[in-house]
Design a protein around this motif. Structure first.
Motif, short mmCIF file in Angstrom:
data_model
loop_
_atom_site.label_atom_id
_atom_site.label_comp_id
_atom_site.label_asym_id
_atom_site.label_seq_id
_atom_site.Cartn_x
_atom_site.Cartn_y
_atom_site.Cartn_z
N ARG A 1 0.83 -1.21 0.00
CA ARG A 1 0.00 0.00 0.00
C ARG A 1 0.87 1.26 0.00
O ARG A 1 0.58 2.24 0.68
N ALA A 2 1.96 1.22 -0.74
CA ALA A 2 2.88 2.35 -0.78
C ALA A 2 2.52 3.35 -1.87
O ALA A 2 3.09 4.42 -1.95
N ILE A 3 1.58 2.98 -2.74
CA ILE A 3 1.18 3.89 -3.82
C ILE A 3 -0.12 4.56 -3.41
O ILE A 3 -1.13 3.89 -3.23
N VAL A 4 -0.06 5.87 -3.22
CA VAL A 4 -1.21 6.58 -2.65
C VAL A 4 -1.62 7.71 -3.60
O VAL A 4 -0.80 8.27 -4.33
N PRO A 5 -2.91 8.06 -3.55
CA PRO A 5 -3.39 9.12 -4.43
C PRO A 5 -3.08 10.51 -3.88
O PRO A 5 -2.89 10.69 -2.68
N PHE A 6 -3.00 11.49 -4.76
CA PHE A 6 -2.94 12.90 -4.35
C PHE A 6 -3.62 13.71 -5.43
O PHE A 6 -3.84 13.23 -6.55
N ASP A 7 -3.95 14.94 -5.10
CA ASP A 7 -4.64 15.81 -6.05
C ASP A 7 -3.64 16.77 -6.67
O ASP A 7 -3.06 17.61 -5.98
N ILE A 8 -3.41 16.64 -7.98
CA ILE A 8 -2.38 17.43 -8.65
C ILE A 8 -2.69 18.93 -8.57
O ILE A 8 -1.79 19.76 -8.58
N ARG A 9 -4.00 19.27 -8.42
CA ARG A 9 -4.35 20.69 -8.37
C ARG A 9 -3.77 21.35 -7.13
O ARG A 9 -3.42 22.52 -7.14
N GLU A 10 -3.66 20.57 -6.07
CA GLU A 10 -3.13 21.15 -4.83
C GLU A 10 -1.65 21.44 -4.94
O GLU A 10 -1.15 22.40 -4.36
N THR A 11 -0.94 20.63 -5.72
CA THR A 11 0.50 20.87 -5.85
C THR A 11 0.77 22.07 -6.74
O THR A 11 1.88 22.57 -6.77
N GLY B 1 2.95 28.49 -3.88
CA GLY B 1 3.54 28.19 -2.58
C GLY B 1 3.44 26.74 -2.19
O GLY B 1 4.06 26.32 -1.22
N ALA B 2 2.67 25.95 -2.94
CA ALA B 2 2.54 24.54 -2.58
C ALA B 2 3.82 23.81 -2.94
O ALA B 2 4.54 24.19 -3.86
N LYS B 3 4.13 22.75 -2.18
CA LYS B 3 5.33 21.97 -2.48
C LYS B 3 5.06 21.13 -3.73
O LYS B 3 3.94 20.68 -3.95
N PRO B 4 6.09 20.91 -4.53
CA PRO B 4 5.88 20.03 -5.70
C PRO B 4 5.52 18.62 -5.25
O PRO B 4 5.76 18.26 -4.10
N ALA B 5 4.96 17.88 -6.15
CA ALA B 5 4.53 16.51 -5.83
C ALA B 5 5.67 15.77 -5.17
O ALA B 5 6.76 15.66 -5.72
N ALA B 6 5.40 15.25 -3.99
CA ALA B 6 6.45 14.60 -3.22
C ALA B 6 7.01 13.41 -3.97
O ALA B 6 6.28 12.68 -4.63
N ALA B 7 8.30 13.26 -3.87
CA ALA B 7 8.96 12.08 -4.43
C ALA B 7 8.71 11.92 -5.92
O ALA B 7 8.83 10.83 -6.44
N ALA B 8 8.32 13.03 -6.54
CA ALA B 8 8.00 12.89 -7.95
C ALA B 8 9.25 12.60 -8.76
O ALA B 8 9.27 11.70 -9.58
N GLY B 9 10.29 13.37 -8.50
CA GLY B 9 11.51 13.18 -9.27
C GLY B 9 11.29 13.60 -10.70
O GLY B 9 10.20 14.03 -11.08
N PRO B 10 12.32 13.49 -11.50
CA PRO B 10 12.19 13.89 -12.89
C PRO B 10 11.31 12.91 -13.65
O PRO B 10 11.07 11.80 -13.19
N GLY B 11 10.84 13.34 -14.78
CA GLY B 11 9.98 12.51 -15.61
C GLY B 11 10.74 11.32 -16.16
O GLY B 11 11.94 11.19 -15.99
N VAL B 12 10.01 10.49 -16.83
CA VAL B 12 10.58 9.26 -17.34
C VAL B 12 11.79 9.54 -18.22
O VAL B 12 12.78 8.84 -18.20
N ARG B 13 11.64 10.60 -19.00
CA ARG B 13 12.71 10.89 -19.94
C ARG B 13 13.55 12.06 -19.49
O ARG B 13 14.16 12.74 -20.28
#
Lengths: 652, 182
Positions: free
Chosen positions: A625-635, A639-651
Motif C-alpha cells: 500500500r505504498a502507492i497513494v493518491p494525491f490531487d495534482i491541483r493542490e500541488t 507556494g505549494a510543495k511540488p509533488a512529493a517524491a515525484a523526481g524527474p519525468g521518465v525521460r
C-alpha cells in the motif's frame, strides 16, 4: 500542416494522392487504417472527398468496386498486407473491368517499420493482370494517381499504385494540375458479360485481360512515366541502370551522371523500349527495393542483367546501400559471394552506417501509454502463466518486456483461430491455459469469423476482447464497434459485441473493467484454473451468478474488457505517488506503465506526476500500500510543495 | 549550392514533426528545393520519431546519406545520441541544456524553443544588417550567406503561424528568450 510552397504545395506522397483523388473527381475512397497508408484517406476526407473507413480491406475494395460499377470514380487505399485481405475481390475485379475509373493504392513497407512482413506488392500486378504505377516522390504520387483514373477508364481495368513508406511519408513540392471536369451522374447500367462473373463470363474475360495486357504494354512504351535519362557521357556508358520507385532518387543522389532508365509504369513492361534502351550498353543493373521484380523480367528478355546479391532483397534502400550495390555490381568478379552475401543486409533498427563509429543508443522502443487499459490483462495473463495467442494492435507490445505475455502474432484476426488450432491438438492439461486476446478494431476487421468458426467447431476456452473504443495503434480512428466515421461523426450505433457473441452462440460472455485489477485477476484465475480457493458462495461473481465458472472451464467464453483508450480520456486530477512505505518489490514496475520508473537517487520507483493519468492500476498491485493518491491541483497552488517524491519525468 | 541536411530526433509527443514542418515552411518561402522524410509509425506509442530535412538547389533522395548530417536537433538525449556519430562537425549538434529546459513555462514549448535556439545564430538583428558573427570567428558553421539566414520577425511569424492559437503567447515569449536572451 499543409504548406503553400511557392508554386504548388509541400505535400507527403500520401497527401499528394489525396489531392489527386479530389482533383480527379473521385466520388468514393475507402480503406482500413494502417501505416504507412493511413493519411491518404484522412487527407482525402479533409479535402471534401467522401472517404470512409471500412471494416477491413476486402470490404473496402468491394465497396469501391460497387461505386465503380455504378459509374463513379473510386479508390481503395491500404497497407501492403491489407491487399492480401483484399486479394479476392482484386483478382476478379480485374476480370470484371470498370465503368468509373478504379484506383487501388498499396503502401508497401520495406524494412517493416510498422508491419509484420516486407512483402513486395508489385507481384500482385502480374498476378491480377492489372497495370502497375510506381511513384518515386510526392509529385509523381499526384501525377500517377491522376493518370491512373484515365488509364483505368481507357483500358477497362483497375490500376494498382504502389507506394512505399519513404514515398508515403516524404514531403516535397507538388504542382497540382487542373481538376478534371465532373463526370456524368453515376448510374448503374447492367452488363451481363462483365458484372456477373460466372464461369462462361470468366473464360471470356480472361481472354480479354490477356489482350488488354498487350495493349497496356504498348502504352508503357510511350508513357512519359518511363523515360531514358542518358548519362553525362563521361565514359561510364558501359552499363545502364534500370530503376523504379524511391530507388530512383537514391540512384540520382549517388550517381547523378549515370545513364538511367527510369520506370514509373512497371507492369506490363514495354519489351521494345527495354531492348532499345539497353542495346548500347554492355550490361544492365536493376536498382529496386525488395524482390527482383524488374531484374527477373529483364533477364527473361535476354538482356545482360548483372545479378543483384540476395542480401539486397531484404530491407529498405538508403543512399549508402545503393552506392554499395552499384560498387558491388561494378566488379562482381572481385566479390566473394559467400563472404559478401549478407554483409550489407539490414539487421534490426535502421541500417547501420558503415565506416562510422557505432551510435551508442538504440531507437526508443514504442511503449503502452500511461493509463492504458491493456496493461491489466497483459499483467494478469503473464502472472497466470497462460499461453497467449495475440493479434495486431497496441497490445502486441505485450510480447515485449515487462510483459512477455504474448506468444504468437501472425496477422490481423489470427488470434482466435491460432488459439483454437492449438487447443484442438494439445492434450487436455495443456489446452486449458491457451487463450486468445484481440482488440476491438481487429475483432471487427477479421476476428468475428474466427469466433464464429470456434462456435461452429465446438471449441472451448477463453477469448479476451480488448474493447478500447478505437483503432488506437494507427491514431484512434473509429471502427464498426464505435459507429464513428472517418470524420468522427456518429454514423451508426456501433456493434454491441456481447449481443453479437450471444447471437453467434458463444457459451458465456463476461464484461469486466480493466481498471479493476482485482476483478480481472479473480476472473482469469477462476476461468483459467478453476481452482479458486474460496468457497463456492464467495466465488460467485456478479457476471456469473451460478458460480459455474470455477468448476466448468469447458465453455467458450468471451471476456470483454471494456474501457476507453487512455488517449481518448482527459487525465484526472487525482494522480498517484510512491511513498516511503515502498519495499522495492518491483511489482509496480511490472505493470508496464511508462510513467513508472526506478529512481536511482531516491532508491525506489517514482511515478511521473505529469504523465500519470490516475488510472489506479498500479496501486492495485502494490501489496505494501505504498502507492497513494494525491490531487495534482493542490500541488500547483502558489507556494505549494511540488509533488512529493515525484523526481524527474521518465525521460528526464 | 550543396544540399544541407538537418535531422530532428526525438520521441512521440514532443512536437518533433511540428518543429521540422516549421523549418520547411521557412525554407519553402525562400524558393529552395526541400524534401522531408520521417518515420513515425510507432510515434503513437512514445517510440522514436526522426524527421530528416534536406534543402538546396535540387534535392534527390528524401533521406540523408550516412555521415552527412550538417545539423542535429536533439529533442531527446538518447535519440540524439544515435545520430551524433553521423554529424559532420561537433558544433552541428543542438539541444536544450538542463537550465534552459528548467526555465521553459511548459514542456510543450520545448520543440519551438530548440528550433529557435538553432535559428537564432542565423537571425539578422532588427532593421536588417548582417547576421551576428559566430562566437568563434574561425568557425564557418554560421555562414551569413546561408539560406537559413532569417530575420527575427520571420522567426516570430513562423511561430505564430504554426502553433495552436491558445499557445501562441507562450511560444512567442519562449522564442523571444532564445532570440534576445532572458
Amino acid at each position: 500542416m499543409l504548406h503553400r510552397a511557392g508554386a504548388g504545395l509541400f505535400l507527403s506522397g500520401n497527401e499528394a494522392v489525396a489531392h489527386a483523388l479530389r482533383d480527379a473527381g473521385c466520388r468514393l475512397a475507402t480503406g482500413y487504417p494502417g501505416t504507412p497508408s493511413t493519411e491518404i484517406l484522412e487527407t482525402a476526407g479533409r479535402l471534401g472527398v467522401r472517404a470512409d473507413w471500412s471494416i477491413n480491406e476486402k470490404v473496402a475494395l468491394e465497396t469501391a468496386v460497387g461505386a465503380c460499377f455504378a459509374g463513379a470514380r473510386a479508390a481503395a487505399a491500404m497497407k501492403h498486407v491489407g491487399l492480401n485481405v483484399a486479394a479476392d475481390p482484386l483478382m476478379t475485379a480485374s476480370y470484371a473491368g470498370v465503368r468509373g475509373g478504379l484506383l487501388i493504392v498499396t503502401c508497401d513497407d520495406p524494412h517493416a517499420w510498422s508491419s509484420q512482413n516486407e512483402q513486395d506488392n508489385r507481384n500482385y500486378a502480374p498476378f491480377a493482370k492489372v497495370p502497375l504505377l510506381e511513384p518515386s516522390d510526392a509529385q509523381e504520387s499526384y501525377d500517377m494517381a491522376r493518370a491512373a483514373f484515365l488509364l483505368s477508364e481507357e483500358f477497362d481495368t483497375p490500376v494498382l499504385l504502389r507506394m512505399t513508406t519513404r514515398v508515403c511519408h516524404s514531403k516535397g513540392r507538388v504542382r497540382l494540375a487542373a481538376p478534371d471536369p465532373p463526370g456524368p451522374e453515376p448510374e448503374f447500367v447492367p452488363d451481363f458479360d462483365r458484372f456477373l462473373m460466372m464461369p462462361p463470363q470468366a473464360r471470356s474475360r480472361h481472354r480479354f485481360i490477356e489482350e488488354r495486357a498487350v495493349l497496356l504494354a504498348e502504352r508503357a512504351a510511350v508513357t512519359p512515366f518511363n523515360r531514358l535519362e542518358p548519362g553525362a557521357g563521361d565514359g561510364r556508358g558501359d552499363r545502364l541502370i534500370v530503376t523504379s520507385g524511391v530507388s530512383y532518387a537514391y540512384v540520382r543522389e549517388v550517381a547523378p551522371d549515370a545513364p538511367v532508365l527510369k520506370l514509373g509504369m512497371t507492369w506490363p513492361l514495354p519489351e521494345t523500349l527495354l531492348r532499345e534502351a539497353a542495346a548500347p550498353y554492355a550490361s544492365v543493373i536493376c536498382v529496386e527495393e525488395l524482390d527482383p521484380f524488374l531484374e527477373d523480367r529483364l533477364r527473361a528478355l535476354g538482356l545482360p542483367v548483372v545479378p543483384t546479391p540476395r542480401s539486397f532483397r531484404c530491407g529498405e534502400y538508403t543512399p549508402r546501400r545503393v552506392r554499395a550495390l552499384l560498387e558491388t555490381l561494378a566488379e562482381p568478379a572481385t566479390v566473394e559471394p559467400a563472404a559478401a552475401e549478407w554483409a550489407d543486409a539490414p539487421k534490426g533498427g535502421r541500417p547501420s552506417a558503415a565506416g562510422l563509429p557505432a551510435a551508442p543508443a538504440a531507437p526508443a522502443p514504442p511503449a503502452l501509454c500511461s493509463g492504458c487499459p491493456h496493461m491489466t490483462i497483459l499483467g494478469v495473463l503473464r502472472d497466470a502463466g497462460a499461453t497467449v495467442s495475440g493479434d495486431i494492435g497496441c497490445y502486441t507490445l505485450g510480447a515485449l518486456k515487462p510483459f512477455s505475455t504474448i506468444d504468437t502474432v501472425l496477422e490481423m484476426g489470427a488470434s482466435i483461430p491460432i488459439a483454437m488450432g492449438m487447443r484442438r491438438v494439445l492434450p487436455a492439461a495443456r489446452r486449458r491455459r491457451v487463450v486468445a486476446i484481440i482488440g476491438d478494431s481487429t475483432f471487427a476487421h477479421s476476428g468475428i469469423t474466427g469466433l464464429a468458426d470456434a462456435v461452429y467447431n465446438g471449441d472451448k476456452g477463453l477469448i479476451f476482447l480488448l474493447d478500447n473504443g478505437a483503432t488506437a495503434m494507427t491514431g484512434r480512428q473509429g471502427h464498426p464497434g464505435t459507429g464513428k466515421s472517418l470524420e468522427g461523426a456518429q454514423r451508426g450505433p456501433g456493434i454491441d459485441w456481447v449481443k453479437l457473441a450471444e447471437a453467434l452462440g458463444v457459451d458465456r460472455t463476461v464484461v469486466l473493467d480493466p481498471y479493476d485489477r482485482e476483478a480481472c485477476d479473480a476472473a482469469v484465475r477462476r476461468l483459467l484454473d478453476g481452482d479458486d480457493p474460496r468457497d463456492p458462495d464467495e466465488r460467485r461473481h456478479p457476471d456469473d451468478p451460478d458460480g459455474a465458472g470455477g468448476t466448468d472451464p469447458d465453455q467458450l467464453t468471451l471476456v470483454v474488457l471494456k474501457r476507453e483508450c487512455a488517449l481518448l480520456v482527459p487525465p484526472q486530477p487525482i494522480r498517484y505517488r510512491v511513498t516511503e512505505a515502498c519495499t522495492r518489490c518491483g511489482a509496480c514496475l511490472k505493470v508496464g506503465c511508462p510513467s513508472i520508473s526506478f529512481h536511482d537517487e531516491i532508491g525506489r520507483p517514482v511515478i511521473d506526476p505529469a504523465s500519470c493519468t490516475g488510472c489506479g492500476i498500479c496501486p492495485a498491485v502494490c501489496d505494501d500500500r505504498a502507492i497513494v493518491p494525491f490531487d495534482i491541483r493542490e500541488t500547483r497552488r502558489p507556494g505549494a510543495k511540488p509533488a512529493a517524491a515525484a523526481g524527474p519525468g521518465v525521460r528526464g | 549550392m550543396r544540399t544541407v541536411n538537418v535531422v530532428f530526433a526525438g520521441v512521440g509527443g514532443q512536437g518533433v514533426i511540428l518543429a521540422s514542418d516549421m523549418l520547411c515552411a521557412l525554407l519553402l518561402a525562400k524558393d529552395l528545393d526541400v524534401k522531408k522524410s520521417e518515420i513515425r509509425g510507432m510515434s503513437q506509442r512514445g517510440g522514436s520519431v526522426v524527421s530528416e530535412v534536406r534543402f538546396g538547389a535540387r534535392v534527390c533522395a528524401p533521406v540523408i546519406p550516412d555521415g552527412e548530417i550538417d545539423y542535429l536537433l536533439s529533442f531527446d538525449r538518447n535519440e540524439g545520441a544515435r545520430f551524433r556519430p553521423q554529424v559532420r562537425r561537433a558544433d552541428g549538434v543542438f539541444e536544450l541544456e538542463p537550465w534552459e529546459l528548467g526555465r521553459l513555462p511548459s514542456e510543450k514549448v520545448a520543440n519551438v524553443a530548440l528550433l529557435v535556439k538553432f535559428l537564432a545564430p542565423f537571425a539578422r538583428p532588427p532593421g536588417g544588417g548582417p547576421a551576428s558573427p559566430p562566437v568563434d570567428p574561425a568557425s564557418p558553421r554560421i555562414d551569413p550567406a546561408s539560406p537559413l539566414t532569417v530575420t527575427r520577425e520571420e522567426i516570430l511569424e513562423l511561430v505564430r503561424a504554426a502553433v495552436p492559437p491558445k499557445h501562441v503567447e507562450m511560444n512567442l515569449a519562449t522564442a523571444s528568450v532564445f532570440l534576445d536572451g532572458p
